[in-house]
Design a protein around this motif. Structure first.
Motif, PDB file in Angstrom:
ATOM      1  N   ARG A 115      59.664  47.668 -37.297  1.00  0.00           N
ATOM      2  CA  ARG A 115      58.658  47.988 -36.271  1.00  0.00           C
ATOM      3  C   ARG A 115      59.600  48.182 -34.824  1.00  0.00           C
ATOM      4  O   ARG A 115      60.248  47.340 -34.527  1.00  0.00           O
ATOM      5  CB  ARG A 115      57.490  46.948 -35.983  1.00  0.00           C
ATOM      6  CG  ARG A 115      56.570  47.433 -35.094  1.00  0.00           C
ATOM      7  CD  ARG A 115      55.357  46.256 -35.302  1.00  0.00           C
ATOM      8  NE  ARG A 115      55.468  45.176 -35.322  1.00  0.00           N
ATOM      9  CZ  ARG A 115      54.839  44.110 -36.038  1.00  0.00           C
ATOM     10  NH1 ARG A 115      53.863  44.491 -36.947  1.00  0.00           N
ATOM     11  NH2 ARG A 115      55.479  42.852 -36.329  1.00  0.00           N
ATOM     12  N   THR A 151      59.034  49.752 -30.491  1.00  0.00           N
ATOM     13  CA  THR A 151      58.247  50.508 -29.653  1.00  0.00           C
ATOM     14  C   THR A 151      58.868  50.965 -28.201  1.00  0.00           C
ATOM     15  O   THR A 151      59.847  50.432 -27.849  1.00  0.00           O
ATOM     16  CB  THR A 151      57.194  49.591 -28.882  1.00  0.00           C
ATOM     17  OG1 THR A 151      56.328  48.640 -30.163  1.00  0.00           O
ATOM     18  CG2 THR A 151      56.183  50.106 -27.986  1.00  0.00           C
ATOM     19  N   GLY A 160      55.779  55.253 -27.814  1.00  0.00           N
ATOM     20  CA  GLY A 160      54.980  54.559 -28.533  1.00  0.00           C
ATOM     21  C   GLY A 160      55.596  53.685 -29.721  1.00  0.00           C
ATOM     22  O   GLY A 160      56.965  53.629 -29.833  1.00  0.00           O
ATOM     23  N   GLU A 161      54.770  52.966 -30.556  1.00  0.00           N
ATOM     24  CA  GLU A 161      55.513  52.339 -31.602  1.00  0.00           C
ATOM     25  C   GLU A 161      55.642  53.142 -32.989  1.00  0.00           C
ATOM     26  O   GLU A 161      54.846  54.017 -33.271  1.00  0.00           O
ATOM     27  CB  GLU A 161      54.044  51.147 -32.041  1.00  0.00           C
ATOM     28  CG  GLU A 161      54.657  50.489 -32.990  1.00  0.00           C
ATOM     29  CD  GLU A 161      53.500  49.205 -33.403  1.00  0.00           C
ATOM     30  OE1 GLU A 161      53.597  48.187 -32.713  1.00  0.00           O
ATOM     31  OE2 GLU A 161      52.680  49.332 -34.403  1.00  0.00           O
TER      32      GLU A 161
END
Length: 534
Positions: free
Chosen positions: A54, A56, A61-62
């Motif tokens: 993950r 960002t 954005g992520e």
């Protein structure tokens, strides 16, 4: 771009010992924004039995993506994490940070195990998904024989370990009229192993080509092979029987290279392996490449097509009825104890396959009484590797390294169950000859009897991990003298591949005027988008 020092979840080693460590999820790494290529802090973590990544971007954005499809297999692979000796003769500096300083730079931790050289961006296939080949690129890229020789020489002279294996790729490299001259020039640079990465169409259409390239110096054909029927393998399915026949006649080994895409051809992994085993006299292995989702792709589409190394292994287990299981596979750096033993014996730095543990896994399989029997069923692989590390430590402090003395201290037999091993195949002798005598005839004997099954998952911008790039062992040579890791060269085409090829290529119109030929005349087959994917 400045590189940030971040917490590392595993020990990286300066000594020659292999240290097994446990990777604790979650941990931090660095990645890239798929939209703007900004370097981002990223987290690798467990979620519902999978390993995810993950990151960002402040502007885009992520992004969350599957990193590995099974957390337990990830932990097994991570136990074999091991760094190489680094690069003592870097060709570029680190001013732009990784992966924007490739060339190789001082940040790189692994030597070149395989040097890829793109011979041409021309192809005799026009595939719906390919934007690489010459017509769409707008230029023809074909380095000269002299440029190719310089690329090889540069990689060969790198320290502490020079490259000794080259893969010729494209486009379609057999379109080069001077292919034989190129192969001979590479052999003249002292390269022992040459692979030809091809769709095989010319090997089928020109019956003597396989013999010609083998006599020139090619050891192995890396054959695109995406499935066992025309639907899954529209590129070269009709030609495969003739390719096998011509390579068999030339005594030229083949490795099948399936690009595996979830929902497209992943259901045929077992069939591909069995077909390879049925032709084990000429097929040396299956080198599976889970698809790299290059370019911009919505999350829903990525979820449909994404397949990772553990997913491939589980399908193999299912589709072979457990004859090959998930427990039979080990990550690429697991074999470093072999290098350490030979290094301790010879006092010469050896080839080390020190790629990141998440890059690939492999096993060897033997065909016995119609069944597929992995090497792990009769060899204690982990015990053998630990034993080699212990013996390497002993050898470093020993002054006596004769074969007679080594016979007394190196007992390979205790790791082999000879009752379960293939009959008439003395694997203990072969391992001893390889390790102590450096007898590559024995290595050849092993590869003729065994079927290699491996997989290498090249990255894309969604699952990008800069720590993997630093440890890459598969590199590209380019005309300006740089050596560039695979997952920088192909995943950042605007920085590396396309930019370099455009700089050293010529416009299509000029190429056609110089040669008196038309690019369209190269095309033998058009591969159209499957209707269900339109």
């Amino acid at each position: 771009m400045n590189e940030t020092l971040i917490y590392s979840p595993f020990h990286y080693f300066l000594s020659l010992e292999v240290i097994h460590v446990e990777i604790k999820l979650p941990y931090k790494t660095l990645s890239l924004c798929p939209e703007c290529l900004k370097v981002l802090n990223a987290e690798v973590y467990e979620d519902s039995g999978k390993v995810m990544i993950r990151k960002t971007c402040p502007d885009h954005g992520e992004f969350t993506e599957v990193y590995w499809g099974d957390v337990e297999l990830f932990k097994k692979a991570a136990r074999f994490a091991h760094d190489g000796l680094g690069i003592q003769t870097p060709l570029t500096d680190t001013k732009d940070g990784c992966p924007f300083s490739c060339g190789l730079c001082p940040l790189h931790k692994s030597h070149t195990a395989l040097l890829n050289i793109v011979l041409t961006n021309r192809c005799d296939l026009a595939c719906w998904y390919c934007f690489f080949y010459a017509k769409r690129a707008g230029y023809v890229y074909e380095p000269s024989v002299e440029q190719i020789a310089r690329m090889v020489r540069t990689a060969r002279n790198m320290k502490p370990v020079g490259c000794n294996a080259v893969q010729l790729t494209g486009g379609e490299p057999t379109l080069r009229d001077d292919l034989i001259d190129i192969i001979k020039a590479i052999k003249a640079e002292g390269i022992d192993h040459i692979q030809l990465n091809t769709n095989g169409i010319r090997l089928a259409r020109e019956p003597d080509l396989a013999l010609k390239i083998r006599e020139a110096g090619v050891n192995t054909v890396y054959l695109s092979f995406d499935g066992v029927d025309e639907k899954t393998n529209p590129k070269n399915f009709p030609e495969v029987p003739t390719i096998l026949k011509n390579c068999r006649r030339a005594e030229l080994g083949i490795v099948f290279v399936p690009t595996v895409i979830n929902t497209v051809n992943d259901h045929q992994l077992g069939d591909i392996i069995r077909f390879a085993a049925d032709n084990i006299d000429v097929v040396r292995g299956v080198n599976i490449q889970p698809v790299s989702l290059v370019g911009s792709m919505p999350k829903k589409e990525r979820a449909r097509y994404r397949i990772t190394i553990p997913d491939v292994i589980k399908r193999i287990e299912e589709q072979t009825g457990g004859e090959i299981s998930r427990d039979d596979f080990y990550p690429v750096p697991s074999v470093t104890p072999i290098s350490h033993f030979v290094e301790a014996l010879t006092s010469i730095p050896q080839y080390e396959l020190t790629s990141h543990f998440a890059c690939g896994m492999a096993t060897y399989v033997f065909k016995m009484n119609g069944r597929l029997v992995p090497i792990t069923r009769f060899v204690d692989v982990e015990g053998f590797f630990e034993y080699l590390n212990e013996k390497a430590d002993e050898l470093r402090t020993s002054r006596i390294k004769t074969i007679r003395a080594l016979k007394g201290i190196l007992d390979v037999r205790k790791f082999v169950d000879h009752v379960k091993a293939p009959k008439g195949f003395d694997i203990s002798r072969i391992l001893f000859d390889i390790l102590v005598k450096h007898d590559y005839t024995s290595l050849g004997e092993f590869h003729v009897k065994a079927l290699f099954i491996g997989m290498m998952h090249f990255q894309d911008l969604y699952n990008y991990d800069i720590e993997r790039v630093k440890r890459c062992v598969i590199h590209y040579g380019v005309p300006d003298g740089r050596i560039i890791p695979f997952c920088a060269f192909n995943v950042l085409p605007e920085v590396y591949r396309d930019k370099i090829h455009a700089e050293h290529g010529i416009p299509v119109e000029e190429w056609e005027r110089r040669t008196g030929r038309k690019l369209k005349d190269d095309i033998y087959r058009v591969v159209r988008r499957p209707k269900e994917q339109e």
